[in-house]
Design a protein around this motif. Sequence first.
Motif, PDB file in Angstrom:
ATOM      1  N   HIS A   1      -4.216  -0.943 -10.399  1.00 55.10           N
ATOM      2  CA  HIS A   1      -4.523   0.110  -9.608  1.00 55.10           C
ATOM      3  C   HIS A   1      -6.166   0.442  -9.847  1.00 55.10           C
ATOM      4  O   HIS A   1      -6.572   0.782 -10.600  1.00 55.10           O
ATOM      5  CB  HIS A   1      -3.742   1.149 -10.195  1.00 55.10           C
TER       6      HIS A   1
ATOM      7  N   ILE B   1      -8.258   5.324  -3.045  1.00 57.52           N
ATOM      8  CA  ILE B   1      -6.896   5.556  -2.303  1.00 57.52           C
ATOM      9  C   ILE B   1      -6.570   4.642  -1.229  1.00 57.52           C
ATOM     10  O   ILE B   1      -7.692   5.013  -0.329  1.00 57.52           O
ATOM     11  CB  ILE B   1      -6.610   7.202  -2.246  1.00 57.52           C
TER      12      ILE B   1
ATOM     13  N   GLU C   1      -2.304   5.114   2.289  1.00 59.58           N
ATOM     14  CA  GLU C   1      -1.428   6.023   0.848  1.00 59.58           C
ATOM     15  C   GLU C   1      -2.068   7.093   0.935  1.00 59.58           C
ATOM     16  O   GLU C   1      -3.222   7.478   1.404  1.00 59.58           O
ATOM     17  CB  GLU C   1      -1.772   5.263   0.029  1.00 59.58           C
TER      18      GLU C   1
END
Length: 83
Positions: free
Chosen positions: A52, A56, A60
């Motif tokens: 991750h 963002i 999403e």
Amino acid sequence: MALDFVGIDPNSSDGESPTVWVDKEHKELVFQGWKPSPELEAECAALELPGHGAGIPEGEAVVRIPARMVHMIREACDALERP
């Protein structure tokens, strides 16, 4: 696509309606919730964890769901696991 309605926040007032659905065709949970504050969204975007990266991704979103809806989320998870 046909969504199966699971539940809506029982404390919702007019214009506010965090909601949980199940999309069995795509094996996904679908949430409608509150937009986060700019500070919360920035905090989420800043997190870098294995798998991750920061930010963002396009497509999403960060969504807030009240804890009082946990039982609805469990129900939705169970619905996806049923044959």
